[in-house]
Design an enzyme around this catalytic site. Structure first.
Site, mmCIF file in Angstrom:
data_model
loop_
_atom_site.group_PDB
_atom_site.id
_atom_site.type_symbol
_atom_site.label_atom_id
_atom_site.label_comp_id
_atom_site.label_asym_id
_atom_site.label_seq_id
_atom_site.Cartn_x
_atom_site.Cartn_y
_atom_site.Cartn_z
ATOM 1 N N HIS B 133 -3.567 18.439 1.920
ATOM 2 C CA HIS B 133 -3.220 17.596 0.773
ATOM 3 C C HIS B 133 -1.805 17.895 0.283
ATOM 4 C CE1 HIS B 133 -3.576 16.752 -3.758
ATOM 5 N NE2 HIS B 133 -3.288 15.602 -3.141
ATOM 6 N N HIS B 166 -6.787 21.013 -5.633
ATOM 7 C CA HIS B 166 -7.157 19.701 -6.142
ATOM 8 C C HIS B 166 -8.498 19.238 -5.613
ATOM 9 C CE1 HIS B 166 -2.781 20.112 -5.482
ATOM 10 N NE2 HIS B 166 -2.749 19.863 -6.775
HETATM 11 S S1 FES Z 1 -3.414 21.139 -1.960
HETATM 12 FE FE1 FES Z 1 -5.435 21.441 -1.381
HETATM 13 S S2 FES Z 1 -6.394 19.904 -2.545
HETATM 14 FE FE2 FES Z 1 -4.382 19.623 -3.073
#
Ligand code: FES
Lengths: 459, 253
Positions: B133, B166
């Protein structure tokens, strides 16, 4: 002879015969007189490898950058492990050299200055090795730094902790350790320069030019010095490289491992006792004694150091014979036994507090045995002393025939050539230890063939 | 005196031999100057690296704890690309076979074949320890073994790799596929090889999206997922023949 005139040409052009180096009698071509030289050869190796390591070591990333030197840099595993073992060789050579000087009583002749300088060099060598050892950032280094801080505190020198170990962050710790490592090494080199030329009164040269057994410096001393140097370097390369061969590495006790131990975060870390480097084991055991840290540290560091430093002031002039200075001899032997006992003890029971009875059992007998033994020997010595005017020591007669020596010279130079040729077939990264073994064999064989040549030609 | 009865020819031959030996040793060790050449940053192709512990001893596949209380991390193919080595098991701590599977990338529907687990029970897998992510790494991104649940967008779940930054969730039992967002890309997988005769493990290549932060990571294509060469750029190699596995305690246990 084209070759002879070539050597003559070199000799004349460079005025080698006029150099202020002095000749040496044949009996001096014996390794016993050369432990100082071995220490200097090891120091030279340390400077060379240390400067190269400086190109790769990152204080901000101590452990990983150290491991990257082993795994990623061509010849890196040899570079790092020989830098470690170079220090070990220097320490051992310093011990033997110091013991030899003591046994021969030569500290009396120089008015003590050389002895004091030698003791300082010894202490600094242990210090610089300790710092270097801590630079890896492995679990042992972390323990070593903690012990170092503890000892400073015990001696009432807490204010020096930030000076040596920084403001508490890892980055500052390793940046400082690196800085001190280089600073202390530089001081050692400077002191060596003061220590070395004055050695002329004993080794490797003797200044009485009218003695016919004394041959000129060139080329004999040069060949011998070269051979001793190559031999030293060969050992420094060979030993850790053998230990680093994968099949051997797992079986090497952590105290003598050629590579750093596991990192702090590794699960293996918890199974490793908090060891200092082997040359500080005796001190580490002293810290476990039942008298409180301050007394322990004073007994383990301050007193021995002061005694070593003032020996020349207490014991001046007179005969250098061991039995003519019985109490110094007994004291010295006692100290050596203590160092050995405590080191072994520290390796077997690291960090385990000592009961007063055990302290007495270990510490008192060496005193009784050494003093008793030396004074008993002295009583006999005084009786016979007058009758033997003087010991005439002769060099051990070599029984090796010159033809055998030639054959030895042939075979060792062949071995050197074969070993170095083999090393070309090996990969400098993945086969590091094997390259180190080949280089070590080549250097040691070359040293042997030089010795053989010296023997055939000049002795 | 000189030579002590050894004739001059032999002595000169010895001298010549020593000079030749000396020169060859000198030249041979001159090769050591290569030590000054720093290792290249980046790689041309995926290297085949043996997994070793910090003392250089090979990691034995059958000794990797199932659902380990500790997380084993190793860099591959570059030093700044940590990966988790997992020996997956069920609730009873029995190793679970991880079958080959087709993994789909939610971002654009591109898919690739995950080759499955290796080792004696085909239960050993390895995934990038960098979240796809926004790049959080272990310990933010970590494995929740059977029985240790965490609140995800799909409710409480265990047997997942979950990112605390997140809340992205990945399935290590299914090739690192996305379980819940916000991530739109699965975790890149390390293709492992197991040598049954020695019980040793090798990392041989990566498969899936390019590792977060390396060239082309945000744009997986049909070609790059099969051979994500972007992984090879932007760092120094993890090792030449070996890569070191280190254990860290799992923060959630
Ligand atoms: S960096 Fe892992 S959920 Fe956003």
């Amino acid at each position: 002879m084209g070759e002879c005139s070539f050597w003559d040409w070199i000799t004349d052009t460079l005025h080698l015969r006029d150099l202020p180096f002095m000749g040496a009698p044949s009996l001096m071509f014996n390794v016993r007189y050369w432990f100082g030289t071995i220490a200097v050869a090891a120091l030279a190796w340390q400077v060379l490898t240390g400067l190269i390591l400086l190109l790769y070591y990152q204080p901000s990333n101590a452990y990983d950058s150290t491991m990257a030197i082993i795994h990623n840099v061509p010849f890196g595993s040899i570079l790092l492990s020989s830098h470690l073992y170079g220090a070990y060789v220097m320490i051992l050579a310093a011990y033997v050299h110091g013991i030899d000087v003591f046994l021969r009583g030569t500290y009396k002749k120089s008015g003590g200055a050389q002895w004091v300088l030698g003791v300082l060099l010894f202490v600094l060598t242990l210090g610089v090795s300790f710092i270097g050892y801590s630079l890896t950032g492995d679990v042992l280094a972390t323990d070593a730094v903690d012990v170092g801080k503890g000892v400073l505190t015990a001696l009432g020198l807490q204010s020096l902790i930030p000076v040596f170990f920084g403001n508490g962050t890892q980055l500052d710790l390793f940046t400082r350790l690196l800085g001190w490592h280089i600073i202390v090494a530089a001081v050692i080199i400077l002191l060596f320069m003061l220590h070395y030329p004055r050695v002329g009164y004993r080794v490797p040269a003797i200044s009485r030019n009218n003695d016919l057994t004394i041959k000129p410096w060139w080329p004999r001393n040069l060949i011998f010095t070269l051979a001793v140097t190559l031999l030293t370097w060969g050992v420094i390369l060979l030993v850790p490289s053998i230990l680093a061969v994968p099949q051997v590495l797992g079986k090497v006790p952590i105290l003598f491992s050629p590579y750093p131990g596991p990192s702090l975060t590794s699960p293996q870390a918890s199974s490793i006792p908090a060891y200092p480097p082997w040359f500080f084991l005796f001190l580490y055991k002293m810290v476990d004694m039942p008298f409180g840290l301050t007394v322990n540290a004073v007994m383990g560091i301050v007193i021995p150091l002061v005694v070593l430093l003032i020996i020349p002031a207490l014991d001046r002039g007179g005969s250098p014979h061991l039995l003519d200075r019985p109490w110094v001899t007994a004291l010295f032997i006692t100290g050596l036994i203590w160092v050995i006992e405590l080191s072994v003890w520290g390796a077997v029971q690291p960090g385990i507090p000592v009961k007063p009875t055990w302290f007495a059992v270990v510490i008192i007998p060496p005193v009784l045995v050494s003093f008793g033994g030396v004074y008993a020997a002295r009583r006999r010595w005084i009786k016979v002393k007058g009758r033997i005017a003087r010991f005439t020591t002769r060099g051990v007669k070599f029984s090796l025939s010159k033809n055998t020596a030639v054959a030895l010279g042939y075979s060792t130079s062949m071995i050197a050539i074969v070993a170095i040729t083999t090393s070309f077939a090996l990969n400098p990264i993945s086969d590091g230890p094997y390259v180190g073994v080949m280089w070590g064999i080549a250097l040691i064989s070359l040293a042997a063939s030089l010795m053989a040549y010296l023997y055939v030609e000049y002795l | 005196m000189a030579g002590g009865g050894v004739d001059e020819g032999r002595r000169n031959f010895l001298k010549a031999m020593i000079i030749v030996a000396g020169l060859s040793v000198f030249v041979g060790m001159l090769r050591g100057l290569e030590v000054l050449v720093p290792p290249k940053v980046g790689l041309e192709e995926f290297p085949r690296l043996l997994l070793v512990d910090e003392r250089g001893n090979p990691i034995k596949a059958s000794s990797i704890p199932v659902n380990g209380r500790q997380i084993a991390l190793f860099p591959y193919p570059l030093n700044n690309e940590p990966n988790m080595l997992l020996n997956l098991g069920d609730e009873n701590g029995k190793p679970v076979e991880v079958p080959p599977i087709t993994v789909v990338i939610p971002q654009n529907g591109v898919s690739y074949e995950f080759p499955g687990g290796v080792g004696p029970s085909r239960s050993i897998v390895a995934y990038s320890a960098i979240c796809q992510h926004l790049g959080c790494t272990f310990p933010e991104l970590t494995f929740y073994p059977p029985g240790v649940k965490v609140m995800t967008a799909n409710g409480p779940m265990d047997k997942i790799i979950y990112c605390r930054c997140h809340g992205s969730t990945f399935d290590p039992y299914r090739g690192g596929a996305v379980v819940t967002g916000p991530t739109v890309r699965p975790l890149p997988a390390v293709v492992l090889e197991w040598d049954p005769s020695t019980d040793e493990l090798y990392a041989v290549k990566m498969i899936g999206p390019v590792i977060y932060g390396h060239p082309g990571f945000s744009n997986p294509t049909l070609d790059t997922v099969k051979n994500p060469t972007g992984d090879l750029q932007g760092g120094s190699p993890a090792g030449v023949a070996t890569t070191v596995v280190k254990y860290y305690s799992n923060p959630i246990l």
